[in-house]
Design an enzyme around this catalytic site. Structure first.
Site, PDB file in Angstrom:
ATOM      1  CG  ASN A   7      -1.851   1.113   1.339  1.00 35.57           C
ATOM      2  OD1 ASN A   7      -1.826   2.019   0.503  1.00 35.57           O
ATOM      3  ND2 ASN A   7      -2.681   1.091   2.355  1.00 35.57           N
ATOM      4  CE  LYS A  14      -0.854   0.273   7.064  1.00 35.04           C
ATOM      5  NZ  LYS A  14      -2.167   0.877   7.190  1.00 35.04           N
ATOM      6  NE  ARG A  90      -6.043   1.678  -0.200  1.00 38.64           N
ATOM      7  CZ  ARG A  90      -6.056   2.805   0.475  1.00 38.64           C
ATOM      8  NH1 ARG A  90      -4.962   3.236   1.066  1.00 38.64           N
ATOM      9  NH2 ARG A  90      -7.152   3.508   0.566  1.00 38.64           N
ATOM     10  CG  HIS A 179     -12.305   3.971   3.192  1.00 37.55           C
ATOM     11  ND1 HIS A 179     -12.929   4.915   3.987  1.00 37.55           N
ATOM     12  CD2 HIS A 179     -10.987   4.208   3.325  1.00 37.55           C
ATOM     13  CE1 HIS A 179     -12.032   5.684   4.566  1.00 37.55           C
ATOM     14  NE2 HIS A 179     -10.833   5.287   4.177  1.00 37.55           N
ATOM     15  CG  ASN A 210      -7.032  10.570  10.733  1.00 34.90           C
ATOM     16  OD1 ASN A 210      -7.788  11.413  11.249  1.00 34.90           O
ATOM     17  ND2 ASN A 210      -5.774  10.810  10.496  1.00 34.90           N
ATOM     18  N   GLY A 211      -9.849   8.717   8.249  1.00 34.62           N
ATOM     19  CA  GLY A 211     -10.762   8.909   7.116  1.00 34.62           C
ATOM     20  C   GLY A 211     -12.032   8.136   7.438  1.00 34.62           C
ATOM     21  NE  ARG A 240      -9.552  12.740   4.548  1.00 31.69           N
ATOM     22  CZ  ARG A 240      -9.488  11.473   4.166  1.00 31.69           C
ATOM     23  NH1 ARG A 240     -10.176  11.076   3.114  1.00 31.69           N
ATOM     24  NH2 ARG A 240      -8.749  10.610   4.812  1.00 31.69           N
ATOM     25  NE  ARG A 284      -6.175   7.419  20.239  1.00 32.06           N
ATOM     26  CZ  ARG A 284      -5.385   6.596  19.563  1.00 32.06           C
ATOM     27  NH1 ARG A 284      -5.092   5.428  20.042  1.00 32.06           N
ATOM     28  NH2 ARG A 284      -4.891   6.965  18.391  1.00 32.06           N
ATOM     29  N   GLY A 332     -14.568   3.353  15.082  1.00 32.87           N
ATOM     30  CA  GLY A 332     -15.661   2.375  15.104  1.00 32.87           C
ATOM     31  C   GLY A 332     -15.354   1.179  15.984  1.00 32.87           C
ATOM     32  CD  GLU A 383      -8.694  -0.929   3.986  1.00 35.32           C
ATOM     33  OE1 GLU A 383      -8.193  -0.662   5.100  1.00 35.32           O
ATOM     34  OE2 GLU A 383      -8.909  -0.079   3.118  1.00 35.32           O
TER      35      GLU A 383
HETATM   36  P1  AMP Z   1      -7.528   4.607  11.797  1.00 32.29           P
HETATM   37  O1  AMP Z   1      -7.478   5.642  10.716  1.00 32.29           O
HETATM   38  O2  AMP Z   1      -8.439   3.465  11.516  1.00 32.29           O
HETATM   39  O3  AMP Z   1      -6.179   4.179  12.273  1.00 32.29           O
HETATM   40  O4  AMP Z   1      -8.210   5.348  13.063  1.00 32.29           O
HETATM   41  C1  AMP Z   1      -7.539   6.380  13.693  1.00 32.29           C
HETATM   42  C2  AMP Z   1      -8.474   7.078  14.628  1.00 32.29           C
HETATM   43  O5  AMP Z   1      -9.043   6.141  15.564  1.00 32.29           O
HETATM   44  C3  AMP Z   1      -7.702   8.091  15.455  1.00 32.29           C
HETATM   45  O6  AMP Z   1      -8.016   9.363  15.008  1.00 32.29           O
HETATM   46  C4  AMP Z   1      -8.226   7.916  16.848  1.00 32.29           C
HETATM   47  O7  AMP Z   1      -8.910   9.089  17.154  1.00 32.29           O
HETATM   48  C5  AMP Z   1      -9.245   6.799  16.795  1.00 32.29           C
HETATM   49  N1  AMP Z   1      -9.082   5.891  17.916  1.00 32.29           N
HETATM   50  C6  AMP Z   1      -8.255   4.852  18.047  1.00 32.29           C
HETATM   51  N2  AMP Z   1      -8.394   4.258  19.266  1.00 32.29           N
HETATM   52  C7  AMP Z   1      -9.354   4.963  19.928  1.00 32.29           C
HETATM   53  C8  AMP Z   1      -9.967   4.878  21.209  1.00 32.29           C
HETATM   54  N3  AMP Z   1      -9.619   3.931  22.078  1.00 32.29           N
HETATM   55  N4  AMP Z   1     -10.898   5.796  21.526  1.00 32.29           N
HETATM   56  C9  AMP Z   1     -11.254   6.745  20.647  1.00 32.29           C
HETATM   57  N5  AMP Z   1     -10.727   6.878  19.432  1.00 32.29           N
HETATM   58  C10 AMP Z   1      -9.790   6.011  19.056  1.00 32.29           C
END
Ligand code: AMP
Length: 403
Positions: A7, A14, A90, A179, A210-211, A240, A284, A332, A383
């Site tokens: 990726n 990655k 990817r 996605h 994040n996205g 975004r 967080r 999520g 993915e």
């Molecule tokens: P990703 O792009 O899937 O890696 O998700 C990243 C986002 O997940 C980050 O911006 C964090 O804010 C959120 N995140 C990860 N762990 C937690 C948690 N325990 N509580 C709230 N948000 C989280």
């Protein structure tokens, strides 16, 4: 069969080495800040991860480091490159050309290059990754897996924008989504977990990291998705904006004396959770600040959950109901508070979150009450596994065609 999944981002590479028979990850890592003086390489799984500062001028050099780490040193996963059978890439934008994953040849490379106009950073980076593989592993079959191909089942009423038709004809301006590999995995896995055929289900998948993006999957076919021509559309995200009144763009250009590129940067990099809270794009940190009484952090939290809630409503209307809602990615999977806010008040629609199950952590699970008409599932997305599986299938197919 071992598949190397790549990726490539504009300044990152990655990777995961996946064994399809055992469904196991043999190695993984990432080269970051490729091309800068601060470049580094993280390699290894969980406690075995090592971080190495390593100069890498471009993706070609990053690839050399990856292959060295896979085949030598304490953390090596294989003895030689002969143990890599195929490579899966990817690719973010497959445009109108690719409604499924394909074996990579020169014609496919030309099309990916042509589509770079729609995803300049991503498709360009993927091409660098493909080129690097051709340098070091010219004999290996390669497969392109597109983020957009899952959404080829969208009907024109879902993918067209209500702007003059000529822009669709001239530039291909329409919703392509993003996605897609994640949404495909989540929908398939949800059906497996519920022990149902996907053709019998109406599913809403929510990739909230994040996205962020959401999709409506009606009887196994994607019928709508929240990201658009670009991954800026749809839900509020980390940095975004998601969908906003388009008139805001010329307003800012005029009143702030900005260029269109500067506004684009603001909407992509300085908006969302970060823009509203003024604190962070990381939920967080926003959560901590809101719990400490920061009003803007609380507002960001409420706007984010409201944005997801509104799409749930839209997609229930689009499909005439829903059987399962799936949550995935950083937010999520991990944030019980956000999940609680998203589902608050949806009980009249038969969507009932179990507050105790919602507090649980980790892995795949059902978090709706036993009598909820709609199942709410948390599924960590994968993915890389999807890319490895498509690569495996296409390579097997081509081998049997050769016999
Ligand atoms: P990703 O792009 O899937 O890696 O998700 C990243 C986002 O997940 C980050 O911006 C964090 O804010 C959120 N995140 C990860 N762990 C937690 C948690 N325990 N509580 C709230 N948000 C989280």
């Amino acid at each position: 069969m071992n598949v190397l999944v790549l990726n490539a981002g504009s300044s990152s590479l990655k990777y995961q080495l996946v064994n399809l028979e055992t469904r196991s990850v043999l190695a993984k890592g990432i080269c970051e800040r490729v091309g800068s003086d601060e470049a580094f390489h993280k390699h290894g799984i969980d406690d075995n991860e090592v971080v190495i500062d390593a100069p890498m001028a471009d993706h070609n050099e990053a690839m050399a480091l990856v292959l060295e780490a896979l085949t030598s040193g304490e953390n090596k996963a294989i003895d030689s490159l002969d143990q890599i059978d195929a490579i899966g890439h990817r690719i973010v934008q497959g445009g109108k050309y690719f409604d499924r994953s394909v074996l990579i040849d020169d014609a496919v490379i030309d099309k990916i290059a042509e589509l770079a106009e729609l995803a300049p950073l991503h498709n360009g980076a993927a091409l660098m990754g493909i080129e690097a593989c051709r340098t070091y592993m010219a004999d290996k079959p390669m497969v392109a897996v597109f983020d957009t191909s899952y959404f080829h089942t969208l009907q024109p009423k879902a993918y067209m924008y209500p702007i003059p038709y000529e822009y669709y004809e001239k530039y291909g301006i329409r919703k392509y989504g993003a996605h897609g590999t994640s949404h495909r995995y989540l929908a398939d896995r949800a059906a497996e977990m519920l022990d149902e055929q996907i053709d019998d289900l109406k599913i809403i998948t929510c990739h909230l990291g994040n996205g962020c993006s959401m999709s409506a999957i009606d009887h196994g076919l994607a019928v709508d998705t929240s990201m658009g021509l670009t991954p800026l559309d749809g839900l509020m995200m980390g940095t975004r904006s998601g969908a906003i009144d388009p008139a805001i763009v010329p307003f800012l250009i005029e009143h702030e004396g900005l260029t269109s590129q500067e506004v684009n940067d603001i909407l992509n990099k300085k908006s969302g959770l970060l823009g509203i809270s003024g604190i962070s794009n990381d939920l967080r940190s926003v959560r901590t600040a809101s719990e400490e009484g920061n009003d803007r952090a609380q507002l960001a939290y409420e706007m984010y959950s409201n944005s997801v809630k509104k799409y749930i409503g839209q997609y229930i209307a689009v499909m005439g109901g829903v059987d399962a809602i799936v949550l995935s990615a950083g937010v999520g999977e991990n944030c019980d508070k956000m999940r609680r806010m998203i589902f608050a008040g949806l009980q009249p629609l038969g969507i009932v979150l179990d507050l105790e199950k919602n507090k649980g952590r980790g892995g795949e699970r059902v978090i709706s009450t036993d009598d909820s008409a709609v199942q709410i599932l948390v599924i960590p997305t994968n993915e890389e596994y999807m890319i490895a599986r498509d690569t495996f299938d296409l390579v097997q197919e081509s081998l049997s065609a050769d016999i």
